[in-house]
Design an enzyme around this catalytic site. Structure first.
Site, PDB file in Angstrom:
ATOM      1  N   TYR A  32       0.832  -1.212   0.000  1.00  0.00           N
ATOM      2  CA  TYR A  32       0.000   0.000   0.000  1.00  0.00           C
ATOM      3  C   TYR A  32       0.858   1.250   0.000  1.00  0.00           C
ATOM      4  O   TYR A  32       2.082   1.182   0.199  1.00  0.00           O
ATOM      5  CB  TYR A  32      -0.942  -0.009   1.206  1.00  0.00           C
ATOM      6  CG  TYR A  32      -0.251   0.271   2.529  1.00  0.00           C
ATOM      7  CD1 TYR A  32       0.549  -0.688   3.156  1.00  0.00           C
ATOM      8  CD2 TYR A  32      -0.368   1.512   3.157  1.00  0.00           C
ATOM      9  CE1 TYR A  32       1.188  -0.428   4.355  1.00  0.00           C
ATOM     10  CE2 TYR A  32       0.268   1.783   4.357  1.00  0.00           C
ATOM     11  CZ  TYR A  32       1.041   0.812   4.951  1.00  0.00           C
ATOM     12  OH  TYR A  32       1.683   1.086   6.124  1.00  0.00           O
ATOM     13  N   LYS A 145       6.476  -1.816   1.711  1.00  0.00           N
ATOM     14  CA  LYS A 145       5.329  -1.265   2.448  1.00  0.00           C
ATOM     15  C   LYS A 145       4.201  -2.293   2.367  1.00  0.00           C
ATOM     16  O   LYS A 145       3.260  -2.181   1.582  1.00  0.00           O
ATOM     17  CB  LYS A 145       4.921   0.102   1.874  1.00  0.00           C
ATOM     18  CG  LYS A 145       4.193   0.983   2.857  1.00  0.00           C
ATOM     19  CD  LYS A 145       4.206   2.422   2.438  1.00  0.00           C
ATOM     20  CE  LYS A 145       3.229   3.303   3.180  1.00  0.00           C
ATOM     21  NZ  LYS A 145       3.382   3.400   4.626  1.00  0.00           N
ATOM     22  N   GLU A 177      13.216   2.511  13.130  1.00  0.00           N
ATOM     23  CA  GLU A 177      12.253   3.569  12.761  1.00  0.00           C
ATOM     24  C   GLU A 177      11.086   3.505  13.724  1.00  0.00           C
ATOM     25  O   GLU A 177      11.115   2.736  14.683  1.00  0.00           O
ATOM     26  CB  GLU A 177      11.803   3.379  11.309  1.00  0.00           C
ATOM     27  CG  GLU A 177      11.141   2.037  11.050  1.00  0.00           C
ATOM     28  CD  GLU A 177      10.750   1.823   9.586  1.00  0.00           C
ATOM     29  OE1 GLU A 177      10.606   2.793   8.825  1.00  0.00           O
ATOM     30  OE2 GLU A 177      10.558   0.650   9.223  1.00  0.00           O
ATOM     31  N   LEU A 201      11.612   1.484   6.144  1.00  0.00           N
ATOM     32  CA  LEU A 201      10.916   1.972   4.959  1.00  0.00           C
ATOM     33  C   LEU A 201      11.594   3.268   4.508  1.00  0.00           C
ATOM     34  O   LEU A 201      11.910   4.125   5.336  1.00  0.00           O
ATOM     35  CB  LEU A 201       9.449   2.247   5.308  1.00  0.00           C
ATOM     36  CG  LEU A 201       8.597   2.643   4.113  1.00  0.00           C
ATOM     37  CD1 LEU A 201       8.321   1.432   3.222  1.00  0.00           C
ATOM     38  CD2 LEU A 201       7.285   3.266   4.562  1.00  0.00           C
TER      39      LEU A 201
HETATM   40  C1  LIG Z   1       7.115   1.775   9.098  1.00  0.00           C
HETATM   41  C2  LIG Z   1       7.081   3.137   8.487  1.00  0.00           C
HETATM   42  N1  LIG Z   1       8.212   3.846   8.389  1.00  0.00           N
HETATM   43  C3  LIG Z   1       8.237   5.071   7.862  1.00  0.00           C
HETATM   44  C4  LIG Z   1       7.064   5.680   7.406  1.00  0.00           C
HETATM   45  C5  LIG Z   1       7.118   7.070   6.835  1.00  0.00           C
HETATM   46  O1  LIG Z   1       6.916   7.021   5.443  1.00  0.00           O
HETATM   47  P1  LIG Z   1       6.293   8.222   4.636  1.00  0.00           P
HETATM   48  O2  LIG Z   1       7.085   9.440   4.976  1.00  0.00           O
HETATM   49  O3  LIG Z   1       6.456   7.814   3.224  1.00  0.00           O
HETATM   50  O4  LIG Z   1       4.860   8.350   5.047  1.00  0.00           O
HETATM   51  C6  LIG Z   1       5.859   4.972   7.470  1.00  0.00           C
HETATM   52  C7  LIG Z   1       4.631   5.580   6.995  1.00  0.00           C
HETATM   53  O5  LIG Z   1       3.543   5.192   7.314  1.00  0.00           O
HETATM   54  C8  LIG Z   1       5.872   3.665   8.007  1.00  0.00           C
HETATM   55  O6  LIG Z   1       4.734   2.947   8.091  1.00  0.00           O
END
Ligand SMILES: Cc1ncc(COP(=O)(O)O)c(C=O)c1O
Length: 281
Positions: A32, A145, A177, A201
């Site tokens: 997603y 993701k 993270e 991610l």
């Molecule tokens: C596990 C994880 N890390 C980092 C992020 C941050 O990603 P983004 O800046 O693309 O929303 C998300 C976003 O939901 C996430 O689920």
């Protein structure tokens, strides 16, 4: 108006149209994206769609649609919703087929929701938020993701039950993270964030923060740091698409820095707001 979309059809959000043998539902066999829309314009849509394709490749999903087609689909859904400030949730699964672990030979399912943004609480924006440290119990491919978010859900719920906004995950002593965010620390005027690997991610907001650092001439170093280094930091902040940049002022009950959103955090937040303002023009 909030709307839903599944496999070529727009549906009301309250229409519970998921077939029982949908692989996303039974196996979490899908991926997603969450895309933020400001004034009808999606923020960093290309980057989101490139990551979507990368996630798809990561789980051997046969995506025939091009990035261009996804871009049109997302823009069409935003226009149909009539919402100016909203979030698009875009999901692809391996499709609908009798339950069997092996890949079925069926079309993928593409679904979307477009809903108004739930803005970050003003008090958190102004005063910062608290977080906990939590063991990173996820799998070895967190760069994907994936729909499999159970460890994230459990860690986030634990944070919530302790009155905290986010759980900052650690593998051993090292910070990876957040459950739905990337983590940054500031030490002596330099910004540090965990380097990209299979363990995190590649956040789109993380990318925007890197660009912001360049524009305001702040050094950003992609280097692993431990939870101890996080406790000793002058500032901590987390980033994601919906909350943008959130100052973290307390972790496991310990005050970070002077306990207020820091100078660098605010500077980078304001720079990000400028990117958004440029998008709105
Ligand atoms: C596990 C994880 N890390 C980092 C992020 C941050 O990603 P983004 O800046 O693309 O929303 C998300 C976003 O939901 C996430 O689920």
């Amino acid at each position: 108006m909030s709307i839903g979309y599944i496999n070529g059809k727009y549906i009301p959000l309250n229409e519970r149209a998921i077939p029982l043998e949908e692989r996303g539902y039974q196996f979490g066999d899908g991926i997603y994206e969450v895309i933020r829309v400001y004034n009808g314009k999606p923020f960093m849509l290309n980057e989101h769609l490139e990551r979507l394709i990368k996630s798809g490749n990561g789980i051997k999903l046969k995506i025939q649609q091009s990035i261009e087609e996804f871009r049109s689909l997302v823009n069409e859904a935003i226009a149909k919703s009539g919402l100016a400030d909203c979030c698009v949730y875009l999901q692809i699964t391996r499709g609908i087929s009798a339950r069997n672990h092996l890949f079925p030979d069926v079309p993928i399912s593409i679904s979307m929701t477009v809903k108004p943004v739930v803005p970050l609480q003003k008090s958190i924006r102004e005063k910062g938020a608290a977080a906990i440290i939590h063991e990173d119990e996820r799998w070895a491919n967190c760069y994907i993701k994936s729909l499999n978010l159970l460890p994230n859900v459990l860690a986030r719920q634990t944070a919530f039950e302790k009155g905290c906004f986010e759980a900052i995950l650690v593998r051993g002593a090292m910070v990876t993270e957040g459950t739905s965010s990337n983590v940054f620390i500031v030490k002596q005027g330099k910004v540090y964030t965990t380097p990209l690997s299979r363990n995190i991610l590649a956040g789109i907001t993380r990318m925007a923060v890197k660009k912001s650092c360049k524009e305001v001439s702040v050094e950003i170093i992609e280097q692993a740091f431990s939870k101890e280094e996080l406790f000793q930091a002058d500032e901590v902040f987390i980033t994601n698409t919906t909350s943008e940049i959130v100052p973290i002022v307390k972790v496991d009950g310990q005050i970070i820095g002077n306990g207020l959103p820091g100078e660098y955090t605010l500077k980078l937040y304001h720079k990000l707001q400028q990117f958004v303002a440029d998008l709105k023009e």
